[in-house]
Design a protein around this motif. Structure first.
Motif, short mmCIF file in Angstrom:
data_model
loop_
_atom_site.label_atom_id
_atom_site.label_comp_id
_atom_site.label_asym_id
_atom_site.label_seq_id
_atom_site.Cartn_x
_atom_site.Cartn_y
_atom_site.Cartn_z
N PRO A 31 0.79 -0.97 0.02
CA PRO A 31 0.67 0.19 -0.28
C PRO A 31 0.39 1.46 -0.11
O PRO A 31 0.77 2.32 -0.32
CB PRO A 31 -1.11 0.13 0.79
CG PRO A 31 -0.14 -0.99 2.57
CD PRO A 31 0.66 -1.83 1.73
N ALA A 32 1.85 0.97 0.05
CA ALA A 32 2.92 2.46 0.68
C ALA A 32 3.41 3.00 -0.69
O ALA A 32 3.08 2.14 -2.29
CB ALA A 32 4.18 1.95 1.23
N ASP A 33 3.10 4.25 -1.11
CA ASP A 33 3.57 4.71 -2.64
C ASP A 33 5.28 4.56 -2.56
O ASP A 33 5.72 4.44 -2.03
CB ASP A 33 2.76 6.36 -2.88
CG ASP A 33 2.87 7.50 -1.85
OD1 ASP A 33 3.78 6.95 -0.59
OD2 ASP A 33 2.40 7.69 -1.83
N ALA A 57 -12.94 -7.03 -1.82
CA ALA A 57 -12.11 -5.90 -3.12
C ALA A 57 -12.04 -4.88 -2.80
O ALA A 57 -10.96 -4.34 -3.13
CB ALA A 57 -13.13 -6.06 -4.51
N ILE A 58 -12.57 -4.84 -1.83
CA ILE A 58 -12.06 -3.18 -1.34
C ILE A 58 -10.75 -3.57 -0.02
O ILE A 58 -9.38 -2.61 -0.50
CB ILE A 58 -13.29 -2.83 -0.05
CG1 ILE A 58 -14.54 -2.75 -0.39
CG2 ILE A 58 -12.86 -1.77 0.84
CD1 ILE A 58 -15.99 -2.49 -0.24
N CYS A 59 -11.24 -4.94 0.70
CA CYS A 59 -9.77 -4.70 1.50
C CYS A 59 -8.12 -5.27 0.30
O CYS A 59 -7.29 -4.41 0.65
CB CYS A 59 -9.66 -5.96 2.04
SG CYS A 59 -10.78 -6.09 3.55
N ARG A 60 -8.60 -6.05 -0.91
CA ARG A 60 -7.15 -5.72 -1.83
C ARG A 60 -7.12 -4.31 -2.18
O ARG A 60 -6.12 -4.38 -3.00
CB ARG A 60 -7.76 -6.61 -2.35
CG ARG A 60 -7.40 -7.65 -1.88
CD ARG A 60 -7.68 -9.44 -2.91
NE ARG A 60 -6.42 -9.08 -3.63
CZ ARG A 60 -5.41 -9.63 -3.81
NH1 ARG A 60 -5.03 -10.66 -3.04
NH2 ARG A 60 -4.45 -10.07 -4.60
N SER A 61 -8.01 -3.65 -2.46
CA SER A 61 -8.07 -3.18 -3.22
C SER A 61 -6.86 -1.35 -1.83
O SER A 61 -6.91 -0.54 -3.21
CB SER A 61 -9.03 -1.64 -3.59
OG SER A 61 -9.90 -2.42 -4.77
N TYR A 62 -7.36 -1.52 -0.74
CA TYR A 62 -6.23 -0.76 -0.20
C TYR A 62 -5.40 -1.12 0.69
O TYR A 62 -4.79 -0.88 1.58
CB TYR A 62 -7.64 -0.29 0.59
CG TYR A 62 -7.55 1.02 0.36
CD1 TYR A 62 -7.87 2.07 0.01
CD2 TYR A 62 -9.84 0.97 0.26
CE1 TYR A 62 -8.99 3.01 -0.50
CE2 TYR A 62 -10.67 1.56 0.07
CZ TYR A 62 -10.48 2.72 -0.61
OH TYR A 62 -11.74 3.46 -0.97
N GLY A 63 -5.39 -2.14 0.12
CA GLY A 63 -3.50 -3.22 0.27
C GLY A 63 -3.41 -4.03 1.31
O GLY A 63 -2.46 -4.43 1.70
N LEU A 64 -4.41 -4.37 1.88
CA LEU A 64 -4.86 -5.47 2.40
C LEU A 64 -4.55 -6.63 2.15
O LEU A 64 -5.72 -7.36 1.50
CB LEU A 64 -5.91 -5.27 3.88
CG LEU A 64 -5.80 -4.16 4.25
CD1 LEU A 64 -7.52 -3.81 5.65
CD2 LEU A 64 -4.68 -3.84 5.53
N ASP A 65 -3.60 -7.27 2.28
CA ASP A 65 -4.06 -8.85 2.09
C ASP A 65 -3.91 -9.84 3.24
O ASP A 65 -4.14 -9.51 4.14
CB ASP A 65 -2.18 -9.30 1.69
CG ASP A 65 -2.91 -10.61 0.59
OD1 ASP A 65 -3.12 -11.03 0.14
OD2 ASP A 65 -1.68 -10.64 0.33
N ARG A 66 -4.28 -11.06 2.91
CA ARG A 66 -4.46 -12.28 4.07
C ARG A 66 -6.05 -11.95 4.74
O ARG A 66 -6.16 -11.44 5.64
CB ARG A 66 -3.76 -11.97 5.08
CG ARG A 66 -2.64 -13.26 4.62
CD ARG A 66 -1.23 -12.68 5.12
NE ARG A 66 -0.28 -13.76 4.65
CZ ARG A 66 1.40 -12.68 4.85
NH1 ARG A 66 0.67 -11.33 4.90
NH2 ARG A 66 2.20 -13.49 4.22
N CYS A 67 -6.64 -11.33 3.77
CA CYS A 67 -8.13 -10.78 5.10
C CYS A 67 -8.83 -12.03 4.61
O CYS A 67 -8.81 -12.56 3.03
CB CYS A 67 -8.77 -9.47 4.22
SG CYS A 67 -7.85 -7.96 4.70
N GLU A 68 -9.87 -12.09 5.32
CA GLU A 68 -11.42 -13.52 5.23
C GLU A 68 -12.80 -12.67 5.38
O GLU A 68 -12.69 -12.50 6.63
CB GLU A 68 -11.05 -14.35 5.93
CG GLU A 68 -9.99 -15.46 5.18
CD GLU A 68 -9.62 -16.34 4.54
OE1 GLU A 68 -11.37 -16.39 3.82
OE2 GLU A 68 -8.61 -16.38 3.49
N PRO A 69 -12.96 -12.26 4.88
CA PRO A 69 -14.48 -12.75 5.22
C PRO A 69 -15.43 -13.00 4.83
O PRO A 69 -15.02 -14.51 4.48
CB PRO A 69 -15.03 -11.42 3.60
CG PRO A 69 -14.31 -12.16 2.69
CD PRO A 69 -13.19 -12.42 2.86
N THR A 70 -16.39 -13.49 5.64
CA THR A 70 -17.41 -14.25 6.31
C THR A 70 -18.79 -13.67 6.44
O THR A 70 -19.04 -12.45 6.94
CB THR A 70 -17.56 -15.15 7.63
OG1 THR A 70 -16.21 -14.85 6.75
CG2 THR A 70 -18.63 -16.28 7.90
#
Length: 551
Positions: A117-119, A158-171
């Motif tokens: 996420p860093a530029d 999709a929202i989490c990955r768009s802002y650079g958060l990996d290893r997210c699991e929605p339920t």
């Protein structure tokens, strides 16, 4: 005699040197075996680099002993095979729904890594709790609007990955949304959840949420979390595109069009519309007093049934069955049933069970409301004819126009934008043509005709949704209106009221079969649209689980 001079005293035993050889602090300690010299290059006894020597065999009977049929020469490949592990490549030109759905169906270890996420300036990305809260709020709007569980999870992911958060699991379940982010294997996970307490149908708001998701996932658009929160607040505060009186009038026109579709004339249209308007106003009154939806459905089903009974008692030369059936079309929860079957087919069995239970409650409420009125009518010797379902009327032009009017008014009740009403109307007209050609003209199976027509509805709706990068609900839900089993539901309830239990439950079972045919047909049409179009991750080694051999 000269005595021999005395020498130095002899050192004690414990102080004698251990050996005559010189000692050093770098000497090899006693008991340590030196490493053997390496074999000359090319020797057959050199262990290849990276290959550990074979351990000593375990004693017989040990849990770690190799099976007797195991052979080193014929051993299976290691964790990393010689040909390598195939990577999942997700093209960026594919819709974000397909990319995120493919990601969710992959194991966590096989998912492509999200960029940092860093530029270039080294600035860090948005905070984790803020991104998780944003994904939960958007997922709440989608789930409350009637979206399937898999589509809601894909949006949150999709929202989490768009802002650079990996290893997210929605339920996602029927009323609870949860999402977990684990920064690394040694850090504590961060979990947030949100409960859906109120559901509402507003497809204009749903389309705005999908537009926000498309802007967040588009590489050319830079939407910060603050901008996303601002747009989300505007979506929540938006006014419905149609006022209340338009919705009430649309409910009446829908019931009149449905009664005309079943063979009614102008007077039947008017009476059915009047009954539906009364039922809609009573439902609004119950909702304003805070009564649960079960009682709202029960009360809304009574005025159309009362209008049909009144025509029978007045011995009017009309079709009371068409009046009652037309009033039930707007009440049958067709979209909830489609979403339940879709969740079950995609593996969300808990959510599917909850949706099916909700649909069952609504059906029971409709049955109880109509049955209460019909029971009173039977006590007054009202001559209701249960054989009316066996005499379908074939009026192609009138029925096609009625089906299109039904779909247009259904779209207004769903608060769709004016840009989608026209296509939903045309899609519903095509669905009725297919159904009438198979069930009425060719005298085929009604269940097969319903499945074929709803399959085309799902196919066309999914194609339009992919073209506009939005949800398929505005193009599908209103279009299945002419296919809803209102007639079978009414005649089943009527037979039960007349104490013909076998015939009544048979008709209700037919209504359930027609409803399931609609749900499966819509889902199959949508899957066919994804199957024959380019799907991301098609080269993936594990696109879906396979359990077709009894386990």
């Amino acid at each position: 005699m000269v005595a021999e001079p005395e020498g130095p005293e002899e050192a004690p035993e414990d102080r004698k040197p251990l050996s005559d050889e010189a000692t050093s602090e770098f000497a090899l300690p006693e008991g340590l075996v030196p490493e053997p010299p390496p074999e000359p290059e090319g020797s057959a006894f050199v262990v290849p680099e990276g290959l550990a020597p074979e351990p000593a065999p375990e004693p017989e009977g040990s849990a770690f002993a190799a099976p007797s049929t195991y052979s080193v020469k014929d051993s299976p490949p290691a964790f990393t095979p010689a040909y390598g592990v195939p990577l999942s490549r997700l093209p960026h030109n594919a819709p974000w729904q397909d990319r995120m759905r493919t990601m969710l169906r992959l194991p966590v270890g096989d998912r492509p890594v999200v960029p940092e996420p860093a530029d270039a300036k080294g600035e860090t990305g948005p905070s984790v709790p803020r991104v998780l809260d944003l994904s939960l709020r958007i997922g709440e709007l989608l789930l409350a609007g009637g979206e399937g569980a898999e589509d809601v999870e894909a949006a949150m992911f999709a929202i989490c990955r768009s802002y650079g958060l990996d290893r997210c699991e929605p339920t996602v379940t029927f009323t609870l949304l949860s999402i977990t982010h684990q920064p690394s294997l040694v850090d504590d996970p961060v979990t947030a959840n949100r409960t859906v307490r109120r559901r509402g149908t507003d497809y204009t708001r749903l389309a705005a949420v999908y537009q926000l998701l498309a802007d967040i996932n588009a590489p050319a658009h830079e939407v910060s979390p603050e901008e996303a929160y601002r747009r989300l607040a505007e979506i929540r505060r938006n006014r419905h595109p149609y006022p209340g009186w338009v919705l009430t009038a649309a409910a009446g026109v829908l019931a009149g069009a449905a009664s005309t579709l079943l063979g009614g004339g102008p007077w039947v249209f008017f009476v059915a519309a009047l009954g539906a308007v009364l039922g809609d106003r009573l439902a609004w009154l119950c909702a304003g007093r805070g009564l649960p939806e079960f009682y709202q459905f029960l009360v809304a089903a009574m005025p159309p049934a009362a209008m049909g009974v009144l025509l029978t008692l007045l011995h009017a030369d009309l079709r009371p069955s068409a009046v009652i059936t037309g009033g039930l079309f707007a009440l049958i929860p067709g979209r909830a049933l489609v979403a339940a079957v879709q969740d079950g087919l995609t593996g969300f069995y808990i959510t599917a069970s909850a949706r099916l239970l909700e649909v069952a409650y609504f059906f029971v409420a409709i049955v109880v409301g109509v049955l209460s009125v019909l029971y009173v009518a039977v006590q007054f010797d009202a001559q209701l004819n249960p054989e009316g379902a066996l005499s379908p009327v074939e009026r192609p032009v009138t029925q096609i126009l009625s089906s299109m009017v039904l779909c247009a008014t259904f779209a207004i009740l769903l608060q769709q934008s004016r840009a989608t009403v026209l296509f939903a109307t045309l899609n519903g007209g095509v669905a009725w043509v297919v159904y009438a050609s198979i069930a009425i003209t060719a005298e085929g199976s009604a269940v097969m005709a319903t499945a074929a027509a709803s399959g085309l509805v799902g196919l066309f709706g999914q194609l339009m949704a992919r073209y506009h990068h939005t949800s398929s609900l505005p193009y599908v839900t209103a279009a299945i209106g002419p296919l809803l089993p209102g007639s079978a539901t009414y005649f089943g309830v009527l037979a039960i009221a007349q104490n013909n239990l076998d015939q009544g439950f048979t008709s209700l079972a037919k209504a359930a079969a027609l409803a399931l045919a609609i749900a499966i047909g819509v889902n199959l049409g949508g899957e066919l649209a994804r199957l024959f179009m380019r799907a991301p991750g098609a080269r993936s080694a594990r696109s879906a689980a396979k359990r077709t051999r009894g386990f």
